[in-house]
Design a protein around this motif. Structure first.
Motif, PDB file in Angstrom:
ATOM      1  N   ASP A 150      36.586  44.061  45.270  1.00 33.16           N
ATOM      2  CA  ASP A 150      37.823  43.476  45.830  1.00 33.16           C
ATOM      3  C   ASP A 150      38.059  42.076  45.260  1.00 33.16           C
ATOM      4  N   VAL A 151      36.978  41.285  45.190  1.00 35.44           N
ATOM      5  CA  VAL A 151      37.099  39.912  44.680  1.00 35.44           C
ATOM      6  C   VAL A 151      37.546  39.951  43.218  1.00 35.44           C
ATOM      7  N   LEU A 152      36.928  40.835  42.446  1.00 39.58           N
ATOM      8  CA  LEU A 152      37.311  40.966  41.033  1.00 39.58           C
ATOM      9  C   LEU A 152      38.777  41.397  40.931  1.00 39.58           C
ATOM     10  N   ASN A 153      39.178  42.368  41.769  1.00 40.70           N
ATOM     11  CA  ASN A 153      40.558  42.850  41.710  1.00 40.70           C
ATOM     12  C   ASN A 153      41.554  41.754  42.087  1.00 40.70           C
ATOM     13  N   GLY A 154      41.198  40.943  43.095  1.00 40.78           N
ATOM     14  CA  GLY A 154      42.067  39.821  43.489  1.00 40.78           C
ATOM     15  C   GLY A 154      42.317  38.907  42.294  1.00 40.78           C
ATOM     16  N   ARG A 155      41.251  38.670  41.547  1.00 39.44           N
ATOM     17  CA  ARG A 155      41.381  37.783  40.382  1.00 39.44           C
ATOM     18  C   ARG A 155      42.239  38.452  39.291  1.00 39.44           C
ATOM     19  N   LEU A 156      42.047  39.756  39.095  1.00 38.45           N
ATOM     20  CA  LEU A 156      42.843  40.462  38.076  1.00 38.45           C
ATOM     21  C   LEU A 156      44.320  40.424  38.445  1.00 38.45           C
ATOM     22  N   ILE A 157      44.614  40.596  39.746  1.00 40.68           N
ATOM     23  CA  ILE A 157      46.020  40.573  40.187  1.00 40.68           C
ATOM     24  C   ILE A 157      46.621  39.187  39.940  1.00 40.68           C
ATOM     25  N   GLU A 158      45.841  38.143  40.272  1.00 39.14           N
ATOM     26  CA  GLU A 158      46.328  36.769  40.034  1.00 39.14           C
ATOM     27  C   GLU A 158      46.646  36.533  38.559  1.00 39.14           C
ATOM     28  N   GLN A 159      45.871  37.202  37.716  1.00 36.43           N
ATOM     29  CA  GLN A 159      46.074  37.030  36.258  1.00 36.43           C
ATOM     30  C   GLN A 159      47.156  37.967  35.716  1.00 36.43           C
ATOM     31  N   GLY A 160      47.794  38.728  36.619  1.00 38.27           N
ATOM     32  CA  GLY A 160      48.844  39.648  36.191  1.00 38.27           C
ATOM     33  C   GLY A 160      48.299  40.903  35.532  1.00 38.27           C
ATOM     34  N   LYS A 161      47.026  41.196  35.763  1.00 30.73           N
ATOM     35  CA  LYS A 161      46.416  42.383  35.147  1.00 30.73           C
ATOM     36  C   LYS A 161      46.311  43.512  36.170  1.00 30.73           C
ATOM     37  N   GLU A 162      46.137  44.702  35.664  1.00 36.90           N
ATOM     38  CA  GLU A 162      46.032  45.889  36.524  1.00 36.90           C
ATOM     39  C   GLU A 162      44.676  45.890  37.234  1.00 36.90           C
ATOM     40  N   PRO A 163      44.667  45.960  38.584  1.00 34.13           N
ATOM     41  CA  PRO A 163      43.369  46.008  39.268  1.00 34.13           C
ATOM     42  C   PRO A 163      42.646  47.325  38.989  1.00 34.13           C
ATOM     43  N   ILE A 164      41.360  47.340  39.225  1.00 34.16           N
ATOM     44  CA  ILE A 164      40.543  48.556  39.003  1.00 34.16           C
ATOM     45  C   ILE A 164      40.783  49.509  40.177  1.00 34.16           C
TER      46      ILE A 164
END
Ligand code: SF4
Ligand code: FES
Length: 254
Positions: A38-52
């Motif tokens: 979840d933490v990794l996905n939150g960061r990916l979303i902030e970066q405009g990337k597709e979450p896992i």
């Protein structure tokens, strides 16, 4: 904890997949594995990337939806623990972790770590029920059940339908799952009227779904987070032989 993740990314069922590398510099030993994602996905979303994409629901080891292969083992390194109940204290600072979806022809990858496990539902639909008179609940203990049968039935009913047994099996067999579902009904008096038609229908469905044959490898039992025993496969095979012979005799007589 600083971790490096190599995660299988695949946009849809027919797309090609690949491992992508992610750094997680701030994992904490008290996090669950899914919280770390979840933490990794939150960061990916902030970066405009597709979450896992990964599947989850109860996060307490009872729904069976969170399965993924972690460092080559279904549900990860701790025996009898689902991925959602795995904690980061099972890893060490600096670890590299490889994440993959279940690998089985009968479980097509939908996206990233999410697979379609509806083949297991169709096995249940084929015979995982009993025909009973509905109405008011019967009195407790109105139907006597031998203690040994009740306990074995409860053990079989612990199966959460996660599919780790299929993912662990070199043949992609669903025998442990099917055996658990057949046994938890077949051990009780209420399950007797359909006991043999059930085993024939569910095994036929299992074969039609493309699951492989059981060759007694035992990887399923080792990977099962609920400790479902191989003994249930032996029980399924005994019932299958009786059902097949019975059917043969009916045909010969008819
Ligand atoms: S038998 Fe075990 S591994 Fe297989 S679906 Fe049931 S709980 Fe999961
Ligand atoms: S999320 Fe339900 S068993 Fe893991």
């Amino acid at each position: 904890m600083r971790l490096t993740l190599h995660v299988w990314r695949q946009t849809h069922a027919t797309a090609g997949g690949r491992f992508e590398r992610y750094e997680v510099p701030d994992a904490n030993e008290h996090m669950s594995f899914l919280e770390m994602l979840d933490v990794l996905n939150g960061r990916l979303i902030e970066q405009g990337k597709e979450p896992i994409a990964f599947e989850h629901d109860c996060r307490e080891g009872i729904c069976g939806s969170c399965g993924m292969v972690i460092n080559g083992r279904p549900h990860g390194p701790v025996q009898r623990v689902t991925a959602c109940q795995l904690h980061m204290r099972s890893f060490t600072d600096g670890d590299e972790i490889w994440l993959e979806p279940w690998r089985s022809a009968a479980f097509p990858v939908l996206k990233d770590l999410v697979v379609d496990r509806s083949a297991l539902d169709r096995i249940i639909q084929a015979g995982g029920y009993i025909s009973i008179r509905t109405g008011a609940a019967p009195d407790a203990n109105a139907v006597p059940v031998p203690k040994r049968n009740a306990e074995q039935s409860m053990d079989a009913a612990a199966c959460i339908g996660c599919g780790a047994c299929v993912a662990a099996c070199p043949n992609g067999s669903a025998m442990l799952f099917t055996a658990a579902k057949i046994s938890h009904l077949g051990l009780l008096p209420q399950g007797q009227p359909e006991r043999f038609s059930r085993v024939l229908a569910m095994v036929e469905r299992m074969d039609a779904e493309g699951f492989g044959n059981c060759t007694n490898h035992g990887s399923c039992e080792a990977a099962c987070p609920k400790g479902i025993s191989l003994d249930f496969i032996a029980r399924l095979n005994r019932d299958l032989i009786r059902a097949t012979l019975g059917k043969g005799m009916e045909v010969a007589a008819g």
